[in-house]
Design a protein around this motif. Structure first.
Motif, short mmCIF file in Angstrom:
data_model
loop_
_atom_site.label_atom_id
_atom_site.label_comp_id
_atom_site.label_asym_id
_atom_site.label_seq_id
_atom_site.Cartn_x
_atom_site.Cartn_y
_atom_site.Cartn_z
N GLY A 1 38.37 48.39 21.00
CA GLY A 1 39.62 48.94 21.49
C GLY A 1 40.67 47.92 21.81
N THR A 2 41.86 48.44 22.05
CA THR A 2 42.96 47.64 22.57
C THR A 2 43.54 48.39 23.76
N PHE A 3 43.94 47.62 24.74
CA PHE A 3 44.50 48.16 25.97
C PHE A 3 45.79 47.40 26.23
N SER A 4 46.90 48.11 26.26
CA SER A 4 48.19 47.48 26.50
C SER A 4 48.69 47.85 27.89
N ASN B 1 30.13 49.43 29.62
CA ASN B 1 29.77 48.05 29.30
C ASN B 1 30.82 47.42 28.39
N CYS B 2 31.90 46.95 28.99
CA CYS B 2 33.01 46.39 28.22
C CYS B 2 33.00 44.86 28.30
N SER B 3 33.46 44.26 27.24
CA SER B 3 33.72 42.82 27.24
C SER B 3 35.07 42.62 26.57
N ALA B 4 35.88 41.74 27.14
CA ALA B 4 37.25 41.57 26.68
C ALA B 4 37.48 40.17 26.14
N THR C 1 54.87 43.84 26.82
CA THR C 1 53.55 44.33 27.21
C THR C 1 52.53 43.31 26.72
N THR C 2 51.37 43.34 27.33
CA THR C 2 50.28 42.44 26.95
C THR C 2 49.13 43.28 26.43
N GLU C 3 48.60 42.90 25.27
CA GLU C 3 47.50 43.64 24.67
C GLU C 3 46.19 42.90 24.87
N LEU C 4 45.21 43.65 25.30
CA LEU C 4 43.87 43.12 25.53
C LEU C 4 42.93 43.78 24.52
#
Length: 189
Positions: free
Chosen positions: A71-74, A128-131, A146-149
């Motif tokens: 995934g991506t999270f902005s 159980n997420c890892s970024a 915005t910053t995308e993770l």
């Protein structure tokens, strides 16, 4: 009494993360969730293929291979607490600077969020997420960045849970306390 069901979802809000603590036996518990403000977009793509086995000149066996999500999270900005607690950046308290190290140890975490609906908001947790570290950029002018993770949400070791969400039949005590702690089914509940 069963509530009316959503026919659409929209919007993203109430984003939280909770650092995972891994015990010697591999089980996970979580610290108290912290708000991740300024969320603008969340995209999850399934990770895993459909496994097919052919025999007798047909697809004899078919099964999904659930490896979770990529995934991506902005958001407006990645919180400094997240950069330190999850991505392993270091803070020099004396000088007041924060440093990213190439050999930093990251931590798994749970990601919690809410999608609005036409009847009731649906609350989710990815266990159980890892970024990966976020990119960095800006431009001249007053356009807000915005910053995308980028992250993975994989099955949790031990019980293989990936995601849990609320439904129209979720007990009010569970729904109302969703962001107080990472949801875990308690025995006898």
């Amino acid at each position: 009494m069963e509530e009316k069901k959503n026919i659409v979802t929209f919007g993203l809000e109430n984003c939280y993360y909770a650092k995972a603590v891994i015990a010697a036996d591999g089980s996970m518990t979580y610290e108290t969730p912290k708000r991740y403000p300024g969320a603008t977009e969340l995209n999850l793509e399934v990770n895993g293929d459909l496994i097919e086995f052919e025999a007798d000149n047909i697809i004899y066996y078919s099964s999904p291979d659930n490896k979770g999500y990529t995934g991506t999270f902005s958001a407006a900005l990645v919180p400094n607490d997240f950069l330190v607690e999850i991505l392993g950046e270091e803070v020099d308290e004396e000088d007041g600077v924060q440093t990213e190290q190439s050999d930093a140890s990251s931590s798994p975490f749970a990601l919690m969020f809410q999608f609005e609906g036409d009847k009731k908001a649906v609350r989710h947790v990815l266990y159980n997420c890892s970024a990966n570290r976020p990119g960095l950029g800006s431009a001249t002018g007053k356009n807000v960045n915005t910053t995308e993770l980028s992250f993975n949400a994989t099955p949790r070791p031990g019980d293989k849970k990936v995601k849990t969400k609320t439904t129209e039949n979720t007990k009010p005590t569970v729904y109302d306390n969703w962001f107080s702690s990472v949801y875990e089914k308690t025995m006898g509940a």
